[in-house]
Design a protein around this motif. Sequence first.
Motif, PDB file in Angstrom:
ATOM      1  N   GLY A   1       0.834  -1.199   0.000  1.00 55.05           N
ATOM      2  CA  GLY A   1       0.000   0.000   0.000  1.00 55.05           C
ATOM      3  C   GLY A   1       0.863   1.241   0.000  1.00 55.05           C
ATOM      4  N   ALA A   2       0.700   2.101  -0.998  1.00 54.62           N
ATOM      5  CA  ALA A   2       1.540   3.293  -1.135  1.00 54.62           C
ATOM      6  C   ALA A   2       1.190   4.348  -0.093  1.00 54.62           C
ATOM      7  CB  ALA A   2       1.382   3.870  -2.534  1.00 54.62           C
ATOM      8  N   ALA A   3       2.151   5.233   0.153  1.00 54.46           N
ATOM      9  CA  ALA A   3       1.947   6.329   1.105  1.00 54.46           C
ATOM     10  C   ALA A   3       1.221   7.476   0.418  1.00 54.46           C
ATOM     11  CB  ALA A   3       3.297   6.816   1.636  1.00 54.46           C
TER      12      ALA A   3
ATOM     13  N   TYR B   1      -6.992   7.614   8.250  1.00 53.88           N
ATOM     14  CA  TYR B   1      -6.503   7.071   6.986  1.00 53.88           C
ATOM     15  C   TYR B   1      -5.263   6.207   7.187  1.00 53.88           C
ATOM     16  CZ  TYR B   1      -5.018   6.475   2.232  1.00 53.88           C
ATOM     17  OH  TYR B   1      -4.638   5.888   1.041  1.00 53.88           O
ATOM     18  N   ALA B   2      -4.314   6.686   7.984  1.00 55.37           N
ATOM     19  CA  ALA B   2      -3.097   5.904   8.237  1.00 55.37           C
ATOM     20  C   ALA B   2      -3.445   4.556   8.862  1.00 55.37           C
ATOM     21  CB  ALA B   2      -2.147   6.678   9.143  1.00 55.37           C
ATOM     22  N   ALA B   3      -4.376   4.557   9.817  1.00 58.62           N
ATOM     23  CA  ALA B   3      -4.773   3.313  10.470  1.00 58.62           C
ATOM     24  C   ALA B   3      -5.451   2.368   9.488  1.00 58.62           C
ATOM     25  CB  ALA B   3      -5.705   3.612  11.644  1.00 58.62           C
ATOM     26  N   ALA B   4      -6.285   2.927   8.603  1.00 57.40           N
ATOM     27  CA  ALA B   4      -6.980   2.095   7.616  1.00 57.40           C
ATOM     28  C   ALA B   4      -5.988   1.407   6.684  1.00 57.40           C
ATOM     29  CB  ALA B   4      -7.958   2.949   6.804  1.00 57.40           C
ATOM     30  N   VAL B   5      -4.985   2.140   6.236  1.00 51.90           N
ATOM     31  CA  VAL B   5      -4.033   1.582   5.275  1.00 51.90           C
ATOM     32  C   VAL B   5      -3.167   0.495   5.912  1.00 51.90           C
ATOM     33  CG1 VAL B   5      -2.005   2.079   3.848  1.00 51.90           C
ATOM     34  CG2 VAL B   5      -3.974   3.607   3.786  1.00 51.90           C
ATOM     35  N   VAL B   6      -2.536   0.797   7.045  1.00 49.92           N
ATOM     36  CA  VAL B   6      -1.624  -0.197   7.612  1.00 49.92           C
ATOM     37  C   VAL B   6      -2.387  -1.415   8.143  1.00 49.92           C
ATOM     38  CG1 VAL B   6       0.241   1.431   8.093  1.00 49.92           C
ATOM     39  CG2 VAL B   6      -1.480   1.001   9.838  1.00 49.92           C
ATOM     40  N   SER B   7      -3.558  -1.186   8.737  1.00 49.57           N
ATOM     41  CA  SER B   7      -4.338  -2.311   9.249  1.00 49.57           C
ATOM     42  C   SER B   7      -4.935  -3.129   8.113  1.00 49.57           C
ATOM     43  CB  SER B   7      -5.453  -1.797  10.166  1.00 49.57           C
ATOM     44  OG  SER B   7      -6.214  -2.865  10.683  1.00 49.57           O
ATOM     45  N   GLY B   8      -5.465  -2.454   7.081  1.00 52.73           N
ATOM     46  CA  GLY B   8      -6.036  -3.169   5.944  1.00 52.73           C
ATOM     47  C   GLY B   8      -4.995  -3.970   5.189  1.00 52.73           C
TER      48      GLY B   8
ATOM     49  N   LYS C   1       1.993   6.156  14.796  1.00 52.11           N
ATOM     50  CA  LYS C   1       1.048   5.580  15.746  1.00 52.11           C
ATOM     51  C   LYS C   1       0.329   4.378  15.139  1.00 52.11           C
ATOM     52  CE  LYS C   1      -2.809   6.753  18.797  1.00 52.11           C
ATOM     53  NZ  LYS C   1      -3.713   7.831  19.275  1.00 52.11           N
ATOM     54  N   ALA C   2      -0.075   4.517  13.873  1.00 51.82           N
ATOM     55  CA  ALA C   2      -0.757   3.416  13.193  1.00 51.82           C
ATOM     56  C   ALA C   2       0.164   2.218  13.033  1.00 51.82           C
ATOM     57  CB  ALA C   2      -1.261   3.885  11.830  1.00 51.82           C
ATOM     58  N   ILE C   3       1.423   2.475  12.727  1.00 53.46           N
ATOM     59  CA  ILE C   3       2.402   1.390  12.563  1.00 53.46           C
ATOM     60  C   ILE C   3       2.632   0.686  13.893  1.00 53.46           C
ATOM     61  CG2 ILE C   3       4.842   0.922  12.084  1.00 53.46           C
ATOM     62  CD1 ILE C   3       4.642   3.171   9.927  1.00 53.46           C
ATOM     63  N   GLY C   4       2.740   1.453  14.963  1.00 56.44           N
ATOM     64  CA  GLY C   4       2.917   0.853  16.278  1.00 56.44           C
ATOM     65  C   GLY C   4       1.741  -0.014  16.679  1.00 56.44           C
ATOM     66  N   ALA C   5       0.547   0.379  16.256  1.00 55.59           N
ATOM     67  CA  ALA C   5      -0.663  -0.352  16.625  1.00 55.59           C
ATOM     68  C   ALA C   5      -0.764  -1.720  15.960  1.00 55.59           C
ATOM     69  CB  ALA C   5      -1.901   0.479  16.284  1.00 55.59           C
ATOM     70  N   VAL C   6      -0.020  -1.912  14.861  1.00 53.71           N
ATOM     71  CA  VAL C   6      -0.032  -3.219  14.187  1.00 53.71           C
ATOM     72  C   VAL C   6       1.300  -3.944  14.364  1.00 53.71           C
ATOM     73  CG1 VAL C   6      -1.798  -2.563  12.509  1.00 53.71           C
ATOM     74  CG2 VAL C   6       0.619  -2.180  11.950  1.00 53.71           C
ATOM     75  N   GLY C   7       1.979  -3.624  15.449  1.00 53.33           N
ATOM     76  CA  GLY C   7       3.220  -4.328  15.767  1.00 53.33           C
ATOM     77  C   GLY C   7       4.389  -3.971  14.882  1.00 53.33           C
TER      78      GLY C   7
ATOM     79  N   GLY D   1     -12.685   2.030   5.324  1.00 58.56           N
ATOM     80  CA  GLY D   1     -11.616   1.877   6.296  1.00 58.56           C
ATOM     81  C   GLY D   1     -10.711   0.696   5.995  1.00 58.56           C
ATOM     82  N   ALA D   2     -10.226   0.046   7.043  1.00 66.38           N
ATOM     83  CA  ALA D   2      -9.317  -1.095   6.884  1.00 66.38           C
ATOM     84  C   ALA D   2      -9.966  -2.208   6.082  1.00 66.38           C
ATOM     85  CB  ALA D   2      -8.870  -1.610   8.246  1.00 66.38           C
ATOM     86  N   GLU D   3     -11.257  -2.426   6.304  1.00 68.18           N
ATOM     87  CA  GLU D   3     -11.977  -3.453   5.560  1.00 68.18           C
ATOM     88  C   GLU D   3     -11.940  -3.160   4.056  1.00 68.18           C
ATOM     89  OE1 GLU D   3     -16.570  -5.111   4.924  1.00 68.18           O
ATOM     90  OE2 GLU D   3     -16.134  -3.646   6.491  1.00 68.18           O
ATOM     91  N   GLY D   4     -12.090  -1.895   3.709  1.00 70.33           N
ATOM     92  CA  GLY D   4     -12.067  -1.514   2.301  1.00 70.33           C
ATOM     93  C   GLY D   4     -10.700  -1.690   1.674  1.00 70.33           C
ATOM     94  N   VAL D   5      -9.638  -1.342   2.427  1.00 71.98           N
ATOM     95  CA  VAL D   5      -8.271  -1.536   1.927  1.00 71.98           C
ATOM     96  C   VAL D   5      -8.021  -3.014   1.685  1.00 71.98           C
ATOM     97  CG1 VAL D   5      -5.822  -1.356   2.522  1.00 71.98           C
ATOM     98  CG2 VAL D   5      -7.363   0.563   2.982  1.00 71.98           C
ATOM     99  N   ALA D   6      -8.386  -3.850   2.645  1.00 73.31           N
ATOM    100  CA  ALA D   6      -8.198  -5.295   2.493  1.00 73.31           C
ATOM    101  C   ALA D   6      -9.001  -5.824   1.313  1.00 73.31           C
ATOM    102  CB  ALA D   6      -8.606  -6.009   3.775  1.00 73.31           C
ATOM    103  N   MET D   7     -10.206  -5.290   1.101  1.00 74.05           N
ATOM    104  CA  MET D   7     -11.035  -5.727  -0.014  1.00 74.05           C
ATOM    105  C   MET D   7     -10.359  -5.425  -1.351  1.00 74.05           C
ATOM    106  SD  MET D   7     -14.949  -4.589  -1.031  1.00 74.05           S
ATOM    107  CE  MET D   7     -15.547  -4.978   0.597  1.00 74.05           C
ATOM    108  N   VAL D   8      -9.805  -4.225  -1.473  1.00 69.43           N
ATOM    109  CA  VAL D   8      -9.091  -3.846  -2.705  1.00 69.43           C
ATOM    110  C   VAL D   8      -7.920  -4.787  -2.953  1.00 69.43           C
ATOM    111  CG1 VAL D   8      -7.606  -2.067  -3.725  1.00 69.43           C
ATOM    112  CG2 VAL D   8      -9.772  -1.415  -2.660  1.00 69.43           C
ATOM    113  N   LEU D   9      -7.133  -5.049  -1.914  1.00 69.64           N
ATOM    114  CA  LEU D   9      -5.940  -5.871  -2.074  1.00 69.64           C
ATOM    115  C   LEU D   9      -6.285  -7.336  -2.325  1.00 69.64           C
ATOM    116  CD1 LEU D   9      -3.675  -4.252   0.654  1.00 69.64           C
ATOM    117  CD2 LEU D   9      -3.525  -3.954  -1.817  1.00 69.64           C
ATOM    118  N   ASN D  10      -7.299  -7.835  -1.662  1.00 61.06           N
ATOM    119  CA  ASN D  10      -7.701  -9.219  -1.900  1.00 61.06           C
ATOM    120  C   ASN D  10      -8.262  -9.410  -3.304  1.00 61.06           C
ATOM    121  OD1 ASN D  10      -6.914 -10.194   0.627  1.00 61.06           O
ATOM    122  ND2 ASN D  10      -8.857  -9.640   1.571  1.00 61.06           N
ATOM    123  N   LYS D  11      -8.974  -8.411  -3.789  1.00 59.88           N
ATOM    124  CA  LYS D  11      -9.464  -8.449  -5.177  1.00 59.88           C
ATOM    125  C   LYS D  11      -8.288  -8.479  -6.149  1.00 59.88           C
ATOM    126  CE  LYS D  11     -12.443  -5.756  -8.338  1.00 59.88           C
ATOM    127  NZ  LYS D  11     -11.438  -5.327  -9.326  1.00 59.88           N
TER     128      LYS D  11
END
Length: 337
Positions: free
Chosen positions: A85-87, A104-111, A135-141, A301-311
Amino acid sequence: MDWKTLKQTAREKFNGACRVCPVCNGVACAGEMPGMGGIGTGTSFHNNVAALAGYRLNLKVVHDVGEPVLACKVLGLELSMPVIGAAIAGGKLNMGGAVTEPEYAAAVVSGCQQAGTVGMTGDGPIADVFEAGLKAIGAVGGRGIPVIKPRENDKIIEKANQAADAGAPAFGMDIDAAAIINMTNAGQPVGPKTAAELAYIKKNTRIPFIVKGIMVPEDARACVEAGVDAIVVSNHGGRVLDHTPGTAEVLPYIAEAVKGKITILVDGGVRSGADVLKMLALGADAVLVGRPVTIGGVGAGAEGVAMVLNKMAAELRAAMVLTGTKSVADVTEDILW
């Protein structure tokens, strides 16, 4: 949420900042900056899409490739597919306030994490942009890569080491933002870098260093000489210099110059899994996806990012089967017509 609903929701939330066009090619939004368009005439944005679309894939079905391997390793990271996922920053400015920077940052890194890959976060004249990314990066380890503007060298080093402290596996610098005026106007000057400066940054940071914004072989060679870990072949989504070629046009020349010496990433006009496969055939090790991920993030959100990538992963898998490609590590230019 289904794909149609996601796009409609994103369109409404963007409120004109992005029209979520049937074909995302920079024509309708040409010159719309702030916004999601390309600079000036929008030619650079359009060239990215047109150049990639100009390549054809050879349909090949007499083979034994039924379960192609999409998984790969990039800069030591195990990824489900060669897609990152690009910045993209500027939720308030470029996205019409559709989302906040932290959202937005949380949606991208989490998705991206949900899809088995990794997302990048951005930087800007407002400190909240970079901080939201960390902060978003820290939240996903720590599974995210912050990209820093080409600031003064010691400022880049300071932010890169903050990224390392947050657990980030790498950091980037979008050197193609060297003339972005809003940074300088905010008292945070940006500019180009010499090979010696790149080497200085590399020497004084602790995690792999990615330089984004490489469009000519000589710049790629300079990155190799400076000890940079990866480059991104990119014209900043067509948002910094009008009338550049598309990234798919220059990628083969850059790959010819530095393939095997440095990790090669690429962005620009990637809209499907078939586009990912084309970029791999042209010499990339992995691709970055920007605007489609943004639409997913704004839409759901994160669900949408994951949907795009899984597609995109499903499309890539199908394209590999239909070109007889066993693994993303073994893509050759022979699959291109």
